[in-house]
Design a protein around this motif. Sequence first.
Motif, PDB file in Angstrom:
ATOM      1  N   PHE A 189       0.916  -1.168  -0.008  1.00 42.89           N
ATOM      2  CA  PHE A 189      -0.023   0.078  -0.051  1.00 42.89           C
ATOM      3  C   PHE A 189       0.894   1.329   0.050  1.00 42.89           C
ATOM      4  O   PHE A 189       0.606   2.080  -0.996  1.00 42.89           O
ATOM      5  N   SER A 207       0.949   3.730  -3.203  1.00 44.59           N
ATOM      6  CA  SER A 207       0.690   5.213  -2.872  1.00 44.59           C
ATOM      7  C   SER A 207       1.626   5.965  -3.487  1.00 44.59           C
ATOM      8  O   SER A 207       1.270   7.266  -4.035  1.00 44.59           O
ATOM      9  N   PHE A 219       0.582   8.743  -6.393  1.00 46.35           N
ATOM     10  CA  PHE A 219       0.251   9.858  -5.773  1.00 46.35           C
ATOM     11  C   PHE A 219       1.415  10.900  -5.838  1.00 46.35           C
ATOM     12  O   PHE A 219       1.679  11.842  -4.816  1.00 46.35           O
TER      13      PHE A 219
END
Length: 59
Positions: A46, A50, A54
């Motif tokens: 995760f 991310s 992002f």
Amino acid sequence: MTQAQTFTDTRFNIITILVASFITGVISQMIGNEKISAGLTYLIHFGLISVIFFRDFLR
């Protein structure tokens, strides 16, 4: 949401998407690793995904 959004297809954008997709696939292979606990594996997955997707917001 009602306005048309434009996206410029540049060579850099296409290469960036391909590289991010490749890295995502490699990181996803880590989930089946039995040497690392499942919770830690999902947490690492995760976090790395991310950061990859992002990255524009992290600048």
